[in-house]
Design a protein around this motif. Structure first.
Motif, PDB file in Angstrom:
ATOM      1  N   TYR A 153      25.557 -14.486  47.641  1.00 14.31           N
ATOM      2  CA  TYR A 153      24.467 -14.266  48.577  1.00 14.31           C
ATOM      3  C   TYR A 153      25.607 -13.485  49.199  1.00 14.31           C
ATOM      4  O   TYR A 153      25.431 -12.471  49.959  1.00 14.31           O
ATOM      5  CB  TYR A 153      24.270 -15.443  49.843  1.00 14.31           C
ATOM      6  CG  TYR A 153      23.732 -15.293  50.636  1.00 14.31           C
ATOM      7  CD1 TYR A 153      22.139 -15.039  50.598  1.00 14.31           C
ATOM      8  CD2 TYR A 153      24.254 -15.089  51.818  1.00 14.31           C
ATOM      9  CE1 TYR A 153      21.371 -14.816  51.966  1.00 14.31           C
ATOM     10  CE2 TYR A 153      23.685 -15.153  53.107  1.00 14.31           C
ATOM     11  CZ  TYR A 153      21.997 -15.547  53.020  1.00 14.31           C
ATOM     12  OH  TYR A 153      21.609 -14.895  54.233  1.00 14.31           O
ATOM     13  N   CYS A 154      26.891 -13.531  49.527  1.00 15.96           N
ATOM     14  CA  CYS A 154      28.316 -13.006  50.294  1.00 15.96           C
ATOM     15  C   CYS A 154      27.905 -11.904  49.304  1.00 15.96           C
ATOM     16  O   CYS A 154      28.411 -10.685  50.281  1.00 15.96           O
ATOM     17  CB  CYS A 154      29.156 -13.560  50.602  1.00 15.96           C
ATOM     18  SG  CYS A 154      29.768 -14.810  51.494  1.00 15.96           S
ATOM     19  N   ARG A 177      25.320  -9.235  50.787  1.00 18.31           N
ATOM     20  CA  ARG A 177      25.397  -9.545  52.780  1.00 18.31           C
ATOM     21  C   ARG A 177      26.559  -8.492  52.893  1.00 18.31           C
ATOM     22  O   ARG A 177      26.917  -7.911  53.738  1.00 18.31           O
ATOM     23  CB  ARG A 177      25.322 -10.152  52.800  1.00 18.31           C
ATOM     24  CG  ARG A 177      24.383 -11.118  52.567  1.00 18.31           C
ATOM     25  CD  ARG A 177      23.550 -10.918  53.679  1.00 18.31           C
ATOM     26  NE  ARG A 177      23.003 -10.153  55.572  1.00 18.31           N
ATOM     27  CZ  ARG A 177      22.507 -10.733  56.033  1.00 18.31           C
ATOM     28  NH1 ARG A 177      21.444  -9.934  55.733  1.00 18.31           N
ATOM     29  NH2 ARG A 177      22.667 -10.660  56.648  1.00 18.31           N
ATOM     30  N   THR A 205      28.222 -15.935  57.866  1.00 15.07           N
ATOM     31  CA  THR A 205      27.256 -15.519  56.760  1.00 15.07           C
ATOM     32  C   THR A 205      26.972 -17.387  56.260  1.00 15.07           C
ATOM     33  O   THR A 205      25.498 -17.011  55.434  1.00 15.07           O
ATOM     34  CB  THR A 205      28.270 -14.945  55.737  1.00 15.07           C
ATOM     35  OG1 THR A 205      28.676 -13.739  55.974  1.00 15.07           O
ATOM     36  CG2 THR A 205      27.109 -14.262  54.616  1.00 15.07           C
ATOM     37  N   GLU A 244      24.186 -18.333  57.775  1.00 17.47           N
ATOM     38  CA  GLU A 244      22.631 -17.899  57.370  1.00 17.47           C
ATOM     39  C   GLU A 244      22.065 -17.837  56.458  1.00 17.47           C
ATOM     40  O   GLU A 244      20.450 -18.585  55.716  1.00 17.47           O
ATOM     41  CB  GLU A 244      22.200 -16.028  57.307  1.00 17.47           C
ATOM     42  CG  GLU A 244      22.895 -15.379  59.054  1.00 17.47           C
ATOM     43  CD  GLU A 244      23.247 -13.449  58.702  1.00 17.47           C
ATOM     44  OE1 GLU A 244      23.268 -14.115  56.706  1.00 17.47           O
ATOM     45  OE2 GLU A 244      23.575 -13.111  59.357  1.00 17.47           O
ATOM     46  N   TYR A 245      22.697 -18.492  55.432  1.00 13.67           N
ATOM     47  CA  TYR A 245      23.112 -19.075  54.318  1.00 13.67           C
ATOM     48  C   TYR A 245      22.119 -20.483  54.117  1.00 13.67           C
ATOM     49  O   TYR A 245      21.353 -20.976  53.933  1.00 13.67           O
ATOM     50  CB  TYR A 245      23.960 -19.339  53.267  1.00 13.67           C
ATOM     51  CG  TYR A 245      23.456 -20.023  51.655  1.00 13.67           C
ATOM     52  CD1 TYR A 245      23.112 -19.204  51.495  1.00 13.67           C
ATOM     53  CD2 TYR A 245      24.160 -20.690  51.500  1.00 13.67           C
ATOM     54  CE1 TYR A 245      23.189 -19.460  50.006  1.00 13.67           C
ATOM     55  CE2 TYR A 245      24.016 -20.966  49.617  1.00 13.67           C
ATOM     56  CZ  TYR A 245      23.483 -20.981  49.041  1.00 13.67           C
ATOM     57  OH  TYR A 245      23.127 -21.110  48.626  1.00 13.67           O
ATOM     58  N   ILE A 291      16.599 -11.339  51.063  1.00 16.11           N
ATOM     59  CA  ILE A 291      17.705 -10.843  51.982  1.00 16.11           C
ATOM     60  C   ILE A 291      17.126  -9.557  52.649  1.00 16.11           C
ATOM     61  O   ILE A 291      17.442  -8.958  53.803  1.00 16.11           O
ATOM     62  CB  ILE A 291      19.031 -10.400  51.000  1.00 16.11           C
ATOM     63  CG1 ILE A 291      19.783 -11.455  50.476  1.00 16.11           C
ATOM     64  CG2 ILE A 291      19.681  -9.301  51.222  1.00 16.11           C
ATOM     65  CD1 ILE A 291      20.510 -11.482  49.998  1.00 16.11           C
ATOM     66  N   SER A 292      16.431  -8.750  51.767  1.00 18.10           N
ATOM     67  CA  SER A 292      15.483  -8.030  52.160  1.00 18.10           C
ATOM     68  C   SER A 292      13.839  -8.247  52.946  1.00 18.10           C
ATOM     69  O   SER A 292      13.102  -6.936  53.376  1.00 18.10           O
ATOM     70  CB  SER A 292      15.195  -6.568  51.082  1.00 18.10           C
ATOM     71  OG  SER A 292      15.356  -7.513  49.685  1.00 18.10           O
TER      72      SER A 292
END
Length: 435
Positions: free
Chosen positions: A173-174, A177, A195, A198-199, A209-210
């Motif tokens: 995930y990082c 991002r 971050t 958020e996760y 993510i988008s």
């Protein structure tokens, strides 16, 4: 449960097949030009092996992308067919030879073939077995563990290798991002911490993510899995009750399964109906189950505890109830990470519970306990801190394990209690350190 009925195949002419498979080729060519996240599971795909490489996991976890990246990085020529295409919904096993013929026409000669969501075609293992006999290298994906595993065991004994894939880990995930999780500066740690917040809220499904409307995305995903992958495939008789139970389990996970409570709550006629429905949810990777720790094998098969496959399913659905319970979500993230780690190292994960207390996770190698892990979002309260530490010490007394770990949202430290060392670590650091 109604008896499973076979669908009646409807012939798709070769010209139409060519159109469909050509469209799919354009789609994967476009994928190849995108900046995609590298996944740890890539190294588990052995493209030199004579075995079929089978990637299984929940829908939208990135199975197709994983296989595509592995094939592209190996720089091999391959053909692709996606059987999750609605235009191929009525295709029967008898037409798989037609599919192969059309693929040769589109791609030319090839020694690798990528078959996406293959379990949608009945009797697919016979086709795959035939491909393997011709020395073809086969890569498969599927979203139903039971169908794949049972068919593989029946028709491809010893000729397949399964690779489970879950939504993004925190490190992945990082990476997506643009966060350097290895940077230990003040700014780097702050961005990593932000971050992780958020996760915990959004989960690890790659497309989120988008996508701005995560609630609609997850609600649609869960409903599609329930209706398409489970209700249609298993011909669920009590659909409304099944869906209510599925959403209930996601709302209250982590949850120790009580068949009698679920029978009573949803007015099912028989306990076996509940057992089947829970099993289907696990097979479709909506839920992950772990067993209760016990030195006796007989007791390990009772009182299973279930978790959502990803925290997004806990709080991003319509009418979800787990939105404010950060402790539940943190525990779910820890379990997901342990499952990934243990599949690489051949370890097992259990939970521990007795009349005197409980410990969230016990990590074992066979009969040997390697680590006891307790998870608590906030241990600033003396009462909470004492409870979590007592759970670890209780687990130690039962397992004799000295590696005791207390995972929290943000605390870091080491303490000594009753002659035992206990490490306290924030989950966002632990997830990175234990890759």
């Amino acid at each position: 449960m109604k008896k499973k009925r076979k669908k009646t195949p409807i012939l798709v002419d070769k010209r139409t097949l060519e159109t469909i498979l050509s469209d799919q080729k354009i789609e994967i060519d476009d994928w190849s030009n995108e900046d995609l996240c590298s996944r740890n599971e890539e190294k588990l795909i052995d493209l030199k092996s004579p075995q079929a490489q089978v990637v299984i996991g929940v829908r939208r976890s990135g199975k197709s992308t994983l296989c595509l990246q592995a094939l592209n990085k190996a720089n091999v020529k391959f053909a692709y067919a996606n059987f999750d295409d609605e235009r191929l919904a009525t295709l029967g096993a008898g037409q798989l030879s037609d599919v192969l013929e059309v693929l040769y026409k589109i791609y030319g000669d090839f020694n690798y073939i990528f078959l996406d969501e293959i379990q949608n075609i009945e009797e697919w293992p016979l086709f795959v077995n035939r491909l393997l006999r011709t020395k073809m290298h086969v890569v498969l994906t599927g979203s139903n563990a039971k169908l794949l595993s049972s068919d593989l065991a029946t028709h491809l004994t010893g000729r397949s290798s399964e690779i489970p894939l879950y939504p993004f880990s925190f490190a992945e995930y990082c990476a997506m991002r643009g966060i350097n999780y290895k940077l230990r500066t003040t700014k780097g740690i702050a961005l990593q911490r932000k971050t992780f917040d958020e996760y915990v809220q959004n989960g690890g499904f790659p497309e989120l993510i988008s996508i701005e409307n995560s609630r609609k995305y997850i609600s649609t995903l869960v409903n599609n899995i329930l209706k398409r992958d489970i209700e249609q495939r298993y011909h669920i008789a009590y659909q409304a009750q099944f869906e209510d139970m599925a959403h209930h389990l996601l709302n209250i996970s982590p949850y120790v399964i009580s068949i009698s409570d679920l029978v009573k709550t949803f007015d099912f006629k028989a306990p076996n109906t509940v057992r089947n429905y829970v099993s289907y949810l696990k097979q479709a990777y909506v839920l992950i189950g772990i067993k209760k720790f016990s030195p006796k094998s007989k007791k390990r098969v009772t009182q299973e505890k279930v978790y959502a496959v990803d925290v997004a399913m806990m709080n991003q659905r319509e009418n979800a109830f787990a939105g404010e319970n950060l402790g539940w979500r943190l525990e779910n993230i820890v379990l997901s990470h342990l499952i990934r780690k243990c599949q690489y190292e051949g370890l097992d994960v259990y939970y521990f519970k007795s009349r005197y207390g409980e410990c969230d996770f016990i990590v074992c190698n066979g009969n040997k306990t390697l680590q006891c892990i307790q998870v608590s979002y906030d241990i600033s309260s003396d009462k909470t801190r004492k409870r979590e530490i007592s759970g670890l010490l209780l687990a130690h007394s039962q397992t004799k394990c000295e590696d005791l770990l207390l995972l929290t949202d943000h605390e870091f430290g080491d303490i000594e209690k009753d002659g035992h060392h206990i490490s306290i670590r924030p989950v966002y650091e632990w997830c990175i350190e234990t890759l």
